[in-house]
Design a protein around this motif. Structure first.
Motif, PDB file in Angstrom:
ATOM      1  N   ALA A  72       0.843  -1.196   0.000  1.00  0.00           N
ATOM      2  CA  ALA A  72       0.000   0.000   0.000  1.00  0.00           C
ATOM      3  C   ALA A  72       0.882   1.252   0.000  1.00  0.00           C
ATOM      4  N   TYR A  73       0.494   2.251  -0.766  1.00  0.00           N
ATOM      5  CA  TYR A  73       1.294   3.480  -0.862  1.00  0.00           C
ATOM      6  C   TYR A  73       1.369   4.195   0.478  1.00  0.00           C
ATOM      7  N   ALA A  74       0.245   4.245   1.191  1.00  0.00           N
ATOM      8  CA  ALA A  74       0.190   4.953   2.473  1.00  0.00           C
ATOM      9  C   ALA A  74      -0.367   4.019   3.543  1.00  0.00           C
ATOM     10  N   GLY A  75       0.280   4.022   4.694  1.00  0.00           N
ATOM     11  CA  GLY A  75      -0.236   3.289   5.847  1.00  0.00           C
ATOM     12  C   GLY A  75      -0.188   1.784   5.730  1.00  0.00           C
ATOM     13  N   ALA A  76       0.821   1.248   5.036  1.00  0.00           N
ATOM     14  CA  ALA A  76       0.927  -0.199   4.871  1.00  0.00           C
ATOM     15  C   ALA A  76       1.176  -0.892   6.206  1.00  0.00           C
ATOM     16  N   LYS A  77       0.654  -2.110   6.331  1.00  0.00           N
ATOM     17  CA  LYS A  77       0.855  -2.899   7.542  1.00  0.00           C
ATOM     18  C   LYS A  77       2.346  -3.104   7.818  1.00  0.00           C
ATOM     19  N   SER A  78       3.125  -3.298   6.766  1.00  0.00           N
ATOM     20  CA  SER A  78       4.563  -3.513   6.927  1.00  0.00           C
ATOM     21  C   SER A  78       5.252  -2.296   7.546  1.00  0.00           C
ATOM     22  N   TYR A  79       4.744  -1.108   7.236  1.00  0.00           N
ATOM     23  CA  TYR A  79       5.284   0.109   7.854  1.00  0.00           C
ATOM     24  C   TYR A  79       5.055   0.075   9.359  1.00  0.00           C
ATOM     25  N   PHE A  90      14.843   0.503  20.109  1.00  0.00           N
ATOM     26  CA  PHE A  90      15.600   1.721  20.379  1.00  0.00           C
ATOM     27  C   PHE A  90      14.980   2.614  21.457  1.00  0.00           C
ATOM     28  N   GLY A  91      13.703   2.438  21.730  1.00  0.00           N
ATOM     29  CA  GLY A  91      13.056   3.246  22.759  1.00  0.00           C
ATOM     30  C   GLY A  91      12.742   4.662  22.314  1.00  0.00           C
ATOM     31  N   TYR A  92      12.713   4.908  20.988  1.00  0.00           N
ATOM     32  CA  TYR A  92      12.411   6.237  20.471  1.00  0.00           C
ATOM     33  C   TYR A  92      10.943   6.323  20.078  1.00  0.00           C
ATOM     34  N   GLU A  93      10.372   7.487  20.258  1.00  0.00           N
ATOM     35  CA  GLU A  93       8.967   7.688  19.932  1.00  0.00           C
ATOM     36  C   GLU A  93       8.726   7.760  18.430  1.00  0.00           C
ATOM     37  N   ILE A  94       9.729   8.264  17.686  1.00  0.00           N
ATOM     38  CA  ILE A  94       9.533   8.533  16.262  1.00  0.00           C
ATOM     39  C   ILE A  94      10.557   7.738  15.454  1.00  0.00           C
ATOM     40  N   ILE A  95      10.074   6.920  14.530  1.00  0.00           N
ATOM     41  CA  ILE A  95      10.916   6.137  13.630  1.00  0.00           C
ATOM     42  C   ILE A  95      10.470   6.431  12.199  1.00  0.00           C
ATOM     43  N   GLN A  96      11.399   6.908  11.381  1.00  0.00           N
ATOM     44  CA  GLN A  96      11.090   7.247   9.994  1.00  0.00           C
ATOM     45  C   GLN A  96      11.927   6.399   9.042  1.00  0.00           C
ATOM     46  N   PRO A  97      11.313   5.536   8.238  1.00  0.00           N
ATOM     47  CA  PRO A  97      12.097   4.783   7.261  1.00  0.00           C
ATOM     48  C   PRO A  97      12.549   5.648   6.087  1.00  0.00           C
ATOM     49  N   SER A 287       9.766  14.964   0.067  1.00  0.00           N
ATOM     50  CA  SER A 287      10.426  15.575  -1.086  1.00  0.00           C
ATOM     51  C   SER A 287      11.504  14.668  -1.682  1.00  0.00           C
ATOM     52  N   PHE A 288      12.266  14.022  -0.822  1.00  0.00           N
ATOM     53  CA  PHE A 288      13.445  13.289  -1.291  1.00  0.00           C
ATOM     54  C   PHE A 288      13.229  11.782  -1.433  1.00  0.00           C
ATOM     55  N   GLU A 289      12.373  11.195  -0.574  1.00  0.00           N
ATOM     56  CA  GLU A 289      12.296   9.748  -0.470  1.00  0.00           C
ATOM     57  C   GLU A 289      10.958   9.156  -0.896  1.00  0.00           C
ATOM     58  N   GLY A 290       9.891   9.907  -0.707  1.00  0.00           N
ATOM     59  CA  GLY A 290       8.552   9.385  -0.943  1.00  0.00           C
ATOM     60  C   GLY A 290       7.693   9.601   0.288  1.00  0.00           C
ATOM     61  N   PHE A 291       6.466   9.153   0.242  1.00  0.00           N
ATOM     62  CA  PHE A 291       5.556   9.376   1.375  1.00  0.00           C
ATOM     63  C   PHE A 291       6.140   8.763   2.650  1.00  0.00           C
ATOM     64  N   THR A 292       5.777   9.362   3.777  1.00  0.00           N
ATOM     65  CA  THR A 292       6.425   9.029   5.051  1.00  0.00           C
ATOM     66  C   THR A 292       6.263   7.566   5.457  1.00  0.00           C
ATOM     67  N   THR A 293       5.183   6.918   5.046  1.00  0.00           N
ATOM     68  CA  THR A 293       4.982   5.543   5.501  1.00  0.00           C
ATOM     69  C   THR A 293       5.637   4.495   4.606  1.00  0.00           C
ATOM     70  N   TYR A 294       6.377   4.946   3.580  1.00  0.00           N
ATOM     71  CA  TYR A 294       7.221   3.965   2.887  1.00  0.00           C
ATOM     72  C   TYR A 294       8.655   4.453   2.722  1.00  0.00           C
ATOM     73  N   GLY A 295       8.879   5.771   2.757  1.00  0.00           N
ATOM     74  CA  GLY A 295      10.226   6.310   2.816  1.00  0.00           C
ATOM     75  C   GLY A 295      11.195   5.768   1.777  1.00  0.00           C
ATOM     76  N   GLY A 296      10.714   5.575   0.562  1.00  0.00           N
ATOM     77  CA  GLY A 296      11.591   5.118  -0.506  1.00  0.00           C
ATOM     78  C   GLY A 296      11.775   3.614  -0.565  1.00  0.00           C
ATOM     79  N   LEU A 297      11.057   2.868   0.271  1.00  0.00           N
ATOM     80  CA  LEU A 297      11.185   1.409   0.320  1.00  0.00           C
ATOM     81  C   LEU A 297       9.893   0.731  -0.122  1.00  0.00           C
ATOM     82  N   ALA A 298      10.035  -0.432  -0.743  1.00  0.00           N
ATOM     83  CA  ALA A 298       8.868  -1.269  -1.009  1.00  0.00           C
ATOM     84  C   ALA A 298       8.381  -1.881   0.304  1.00  0.00           C
TER      85      ALA A 298
END
Length: 460
Positions: A72-79, A90-97, A287-298
């Protein structure tokens, strides 16, 4: 007495055929490649130690995850699976692929660095240094002094020189230091680990001067394993708990997941609790990678990464992983071949300056040895020295590195004991004819990260 080879904690389920060209063919191939090992075709390499980044063998569980990947382009289960894994480890609140480590730096660093600013590290690797400079800032290394002597066997040669760090901050002015980066393990220093105590001391300084602290986290699991083995306080602590402790001292992290997360593509940005910064990261990511929930990854990459983060922390795997390097190091000890000692986590860094003392830094002994390893046995490695360091960004003058290493970077779950014996035998053979090895000069180079593309020729 030689170290016993640690048996693989896995069975081989699939193989890829590799072939070795004869000596005459290898001579022709490296000449065609302009004596730059990055220009060789993979099929012309027998044992590929150019990098441990993205060259790993994924597990049956990861390949099963590839099939489960949600595209899915946005909000995929794998994300969401990846985000939960990242938060748990890691104990971090925010993780961005993102798609790899340098993408993480491209997204994050311009938000913290600009012209006139400085970034200070225990030691920057090539792409990280480049992204500091691309943001307009300048990079400064403050590794401990013992790291600069390959013969010294110290437990944490990757550490920051805390006293030098504070002196540098005061010399530059704290308002001019945009970021402190802790590289774990310290790649340019030979894959050497950083202690928890050193992390605490650096974090305290950063807090004192109000400077953000970022972890370059590509090899976090290997670093945690060394802490468990060498730092008394943590000898009975799990790798996962050591990792969480380590990351608790930083504000952000950037990660190439192509190393310790044992995948072929992927990266992460972690932000502890800064929502304002995250909004800017999201904007850059889109801008650089793609939508936040896939971040340039399949989706399949996201799924494999969420599994690999855990597999890379398995202590049986890490014992085998470090054990491979210790085996190779023991063979070189027997042969009297110097390397950055004790051996690092992801590779063995041969001291090319010691092996080829007649070649000065500006004729690149690390690159010369790398070429000889290909000539000798079809082994592809890379220079970690003055050739990789390149030229001063302001004066254009060739910089002199603290080390002249040839790095044998070991892919995870790929090569066997027989391959390690080929590596050792090749280095021993080169040692016997070391005085005949010539240096190189650069005949063409791009302005940044020249070692990826430069053309060289051997000196007469």
């Amino acid at each position: 007495m030689a170290v016993k080879y640690i048996p693989e904690p896995f069975r081989i389920k699939m193989v890829e055929t590799i072939k070795i060209l004869n000596r005459e063919e290898r001579e022709e191939k490296i000449k065609e490649a302009k004596y730059n090992l990055f220009n060789l075709k993979g099929e012309d390499v027998y044992i590929d130690l150019l990098t441990d980044s993205g060259t790993n063998a994924m597990s049956s569980e990861q390949w099963a995850g590839v099939m489960r990947g949600d595209e899915a382009y946005a909000g995929a289960k794998s994300y969401y699976n990846l985000i939960e894994a990242g938060k748990d480890i890691f104990g971090y609140e925010i993780i961005q692929p993102v798609h790899q480590g340098r993408a993480a730096e491209k997204v994050l660093f311009p938000l913290l660095l600009n012209k006139g600013k400085y970034a200070i590290s225990n030691m920057f690797f090539d792409t990280t240094r480049a992204h500091v400079e691309l943001a307009g800032a300048r990079a400064i290394d403050c590794v401990v002094e013992e790291a600069k002597d390959p013969s010294i066997r110290a437990p944490f040669k990757g550490n920051m020189d805390v006293e030098k760090l504070e002196e540098t901050i005061n010399e530059l002015g704290k308002e001019n230091v945009g970021l402190v980066v802790m590289t774990i393990t310290n790649n340019s220093a030979g894959g050497q680990p950083v202690s928890i105590q050193n992390m605490r001391d650096v974090a305290a300084l950063c807090k004192k001067y109000g400077i953000p602290l970022n972890i370059d986290a590509a090899r976090f699991s290997e670093n945690a394993y060394f802490i468990k083995q060498r730092e008394e306080e943590f000898k009975n602590t799990s790798i996962k708990d050591i990792t969480k402790e380590m990351f608790s001292y930083a504000d952000t992290f950037t990660m190439s997941a192509k190393k310790d997360a044992i995948v072929n593509m992927g990266g992460l940005i972690g932000i502890k609790d800064n929502e304002e910064l995250y909004l800017k990261v999201k904007a850059n990511c889109i801008s650089f990678e793609g939508f936040t929930t896939y971040g340039g990854l399949a989706g399949r990459d996201l799924e494999a990464l969420s599994i690999g983060l855990y597999e890379g922390q398995d202590e049986d795997f890490l014992k085998y992983r470090i054990g491979q390097l210790e085996y190779l190091a023991a063979r070189l000890d027997e042969a009297g071949i110097a390397y950055q000692s004790p051996v690092g986590g992801h590779g063995l860094f041969v001291d090319a300056k010691a092996l080829l003392p007649h070649i000065p830094y500006n004729e690149f002994p690390g690159q010369a040895l790398a070429v000889e390893l290909y000539r000798e046995a079809g082994i592809r490695t890379c220079d970690i020295g003055s050739y990789m360091l390149g030229n001063d960004p302001d004066t254009g003058e060739q910089l002199k590195a603290d080390f002249e290493f040839t790095r044998l970077a070991i892919p995870r779950r790929v090569y066997t004991q027989a391959h390690f014996d080929v590596m050792a035998d090749a280095l021993i053979a080169i040692k016997e004819r070391a005085s005949s090895v010539k240096g190189y000069r650069v005949v063409w180079e791009p302005p940044i990260l020249r070692h990826f593309q430069a053309h060289l020729e051997p000196l007469k």
